[in-house]
Design a protein around this motif. Structure first.
Motif, mmCIF file in Angstrom:
data_model
loop_
_atom_site.group_PDB
_atom_site.id
_atom_site.type_symbol
_atom_site.label_atom_id
_atom_site.label_comp_id
_atom_site.label_asym_id
_atom_site.label_seq_id
_atom_site.Cartn_x
_atom_site.Cartn_y
_atom_site.Cartn_z
ATOM 1 N N MET A 1 26.061 -32.430 3.698
ATOM 2 C CA MET A 1 25.004 -31.513 4.117
ATOM 3 C C MET A 1 25.572 -30.590 5.194
ATOM 4 S SD MET A 1 21.338 -32.605 5.614
ATOM 5 C CE MET A 1 19.947 -31.583 5.294
ATOM 6 N N ASP A 2 25.395 -29.301 5.000
ATOM 7 C CA ASP A 2 25.860 -28.376 6.028
ATOM 8 C C ASP A 2 24.690 -27.975 6.923
ATOM 9 O OD1 ASP A 2 24.407 -26.414 4.697
ATOM 10 O OD2 ASP A 2 26.134 -25.646 3.634
ATOM 11 N N TRP A 3 25.000 -27.291 8.009
ATOM 12 C CA TRP A 3 23.960 -26.982 8.990
ATOM 13 C C TRP A 3 22.856 -26.122 8.397
ATOM 14 C CZ3 TRP A 3 23.348 -29.673 13.217
ATOM 15 C CH2 TRP A 3 22.317 -29.286 14.074
ATOM 16 N N ASN A 4 23.144 -25.313 7.385
ATOM 17 C CA ASN A 4 22.103 -24.503 6.750
ATOM 18 C C ASN A 4 21.006 -25.377 6.160
ATOM 19 O OD1 ASN A 4 23.309 -22.028 7.342
ATOM 20 N ND2 ASN A 4 24.523 -22.067 5.472
ATOM 21 N N ARG A 5 21.395 -26.525 5.652
ATOM 22 C CA ARG A 5 20.393 -27.442 5.109
ATOM 23 C C ARG A 5 19.588 -28.089 6.221
ATOM 24 N NH1 ARG A 5 22.132 -31.025 0.421
ATOM 25 N NH2 ARG A 5 19.895 -31.351 0.443
ATOM 26 N N VAL A 6 20.204 -28.280 7.392
ATOM 27 C CA VAL A 6 19.450 -28.773 8.546
ATOM 28 C C VAL A 6 18.357 -27.760 8.878
ATOM 29 C CG1 VAL A 6 19.549 -29.267 11.028
ATOM 30 C CG2 VAL A 6 21.329 -30.146 9.510
ATOM 31 N N GLU A 7 18.729 -26.489 8.916
ATOM 32 C CA GLU A 7 17.743 -25.436 9.193
ATOM 33 C C GLU A 7 16.628 -25.459 8.165
ATOM 34 O OE1 GLU A 7 19.902 -21.759 9.337
ATOM 35 O OE2 GLU A 7 20.874 -22.267 11.218
ATOM 36 N N GLY A 8 16.994 -25.611 6.892
ATOM 37 C CA GLY A 8 16.002 -25.599 5.824
ATOM 38 C C GLY A 8 15.085 -26.803 5.842
ATOM 39 N N ASN A 9 15.558 -27.923 6.390
ATOM 40 C CA ASN A 9 14.762 -29.148 6.453
ATOM 41 C C ASN A 9 14.362 -29.479 7.891
ATOM 42 O OD1 ASN A 9 14.911 -29.918 3.626
ATOM 43 N ND2 ASN A 9 17.079 -30.225 4.006
ATOM 44 N N TRP A 10 14.190 -28.461 8.694
ATOM 45 C CA TRP A 10 13.983 -28.659 10.117
ATOM 46 C C TRP A 10 12.803 -29.574 10.419
ATOM 47 C CZ3 TRP A 10 16.806 -28.887 14.067
ATOM 48 C CH2 TRP A 10 16.285 -28.840 15.356
ATOM 49 N N LYS A 11 11.713 -29.441 9.684
ATOM 50 C CA LYS A 11 10.546 -30.284 9.973
ATOM 51 C C LYS A 11 10.884 -31.756 9.830
ATOM 52 C CE LYS A 11 6.941 -26.972 9.057
ATOM 53 N NZ LYS A 11 5.703 -26.662 8.362
ATOM 54 N N GLN A 12 11.700 -32.103 8.855
ATOM 55 C CA GLN A 12 12.095 -33.495 8.662
ATOM 56 C C GLN A 12 13.140 -33.932 9.697
ATOM 57 O OE1 GLN A 12 12.105 -31.222 6.103
ATOM 58 N NE2 GLN A 12 10.286 -31.931 5.012
ATOM 59 N N VAL A 13 14.008 -33.006 10.074
ATOM 60 C CA VAL A 13 15.108 -33.323 10.985
ATOM 61 C C VAL A 13 14.628 -33.423 12.433
ATOM 62 C CG1 VAL A 13 17.335 -32.474 11.855
ATOM 63 C CG2 VAL A 13 16.797 -32.284 9.438
ATOM 64 N N LYS A 14 13.538 -32.763 12.767
ATOM 65 C CA LYS A 14 13.049 -32.755 14.149
ATOM 66 C C LYS A 14 12.869 -34.160 14.704
ATOM 67 C CE LYS A 14 9.318 -30.173 14.263
ATOM 68 N NZ LYS A 14 8.249 -29.240 14.654
ATOM 69 N N GLY A 15 12.381 -35.071 13.901
ATOM 70 C CA GLY A 15 12.179 -36.443 14.362
ATOM 71 C C GLY A 15 13.485 -37.106 14.746
ATOM 72 N N LYS A 16 14.519 -36.873 13.949
ATOM 73 C CA LYS A 16 15.835 -37.449 14.257
ATOM 74 C C LYS A 16 16.405 -36.839 15.533
ATOM 75 C CE LYS A 16 17.101 -38.538 9.510
ATOM 76 N NZ LYS A 16 18.133 -38.440 8.487
ATOM 77 N N ILE A 17 16.185 -35.544 15.700
ATOM 78 C CA ILE A 17 16.652 -34.858 16.913
ATOM 79 C C ILE A 17 15.935 -35.449 18.131
ATOM 80 C CG2 ILE A 17 16.641 -32.657 18.160
ATOM 81 C CD1 ILE A 17 18.619 -32.420 15.973
ATOM 82 N N LYS A 18 14.637 -35.642 17.998
ATOM 83 C CA LYS A 18 13.842 -36.164 19.110
ATOM 84 C C LYS A 18 14.260 -37.595 19.467
ATOM 85 C CE LYS A 18 9.647 -35.633 21.281
ATOM 86 N NZ LYS A 18 8.961 -34.601 21.860
ATOM 87 N N GLU A 19 14.626 -38.399 18.471
ATOM 88 C CA GLU A 19 15.116 -39.748 18.746
ATOM 89 C C GLU A 19 16.407 -39.700 19.558
ATOM 90 O OE1 GLU A 19 15.662 -41.984 15.142
ATOM 91 O OE2 GLU A 19 13.583 -41.693 14.536
ATOM 92 N N GLN A 20 17.269 -38.765 19.221
ATOM 93 C CA GLN A 20 18.567 -38.657 19.896
ATOM 94 C C GLN A 20 18.444 -38.043 21.280
ATOM 95 O OE1 GLN A 20 21.496 -39.829 18.815
ATOM 96 N NE2 GLN A 20 22.599 -39.093 20.607
ATOM 97 N N TRP A 21 17.648 -36.987 21.383
ATOM 98 C CA TRP A 21 17.507 -36.245 22.640
ATOM 99 C C TRP A 21 16.034 -36.196 23.015
ATOM 100 C CZ3 TRP A 21 20.874 -34.103 18.835
ATOM 101 C CH2 TRP A 21 22.240 -34.234 19.143
ATOM 102 N N GLY A 22 15.558 -37.270 23.585
ATOM 103 C CA GLY A 22 14.140 -37.430 23.906
ATOM 104 C C GLY A 22 13.604 -36.476 24.954
ATOM 105 N N LYS A 23 14.495 -35.864 25.730
ATOM 106 C CA LYS A 23 14.038 -34.911 26.745
ATOM 107 C C LYS A 23 13.632 -33.574 26.139
ATOM 108 C CE LYS A 23 16.732 -36.729 30.633
ATOM 109 N NZ LYS A 23 17.751 -36.396 31.659
#
Length: 67
Positions: A1-23
């Motif tokens: 998966m490249d970063w463009n797919r992260v952008e395209g799936n941002w709503k799903q990825v946001k939770g993973k980002i929040k788990e990693q960087w809770g601030k």
């Protein structure tokens, strides 16, 4: 998966980002909207990291995910 797919799936990825960087707030994540540079900038801001450290943290996180 490249970063463009992260952008395209941002709503799903946001939770993973929040788990990693809770601030990061939901508002931060809405503004970032999948933009890697903005993500790195917010990590720098919230965690007091140098630019290179924030980039490395995002790389490490990205590479550790099971896409």
């Amino acid at each position: 998966m490249d970063w463009n797919r992260v952008e395209g799936n941002w709503k799903q990825v946001k939770g993973k980002i929040k788990e990693q960087w809770g601030k990061l707030t939901d508002d931060d994540l809405d503004v970032i909207a999948g933009n890697r540079d903005q993500l790195e900038g917010k990590i720098q801001e919230r965690y007091g990291k140098a630019k290179d450290d924030a980039r490395r943290d995002v790389d490490d996180w990205y590479n550790s995910q099971t896409w």
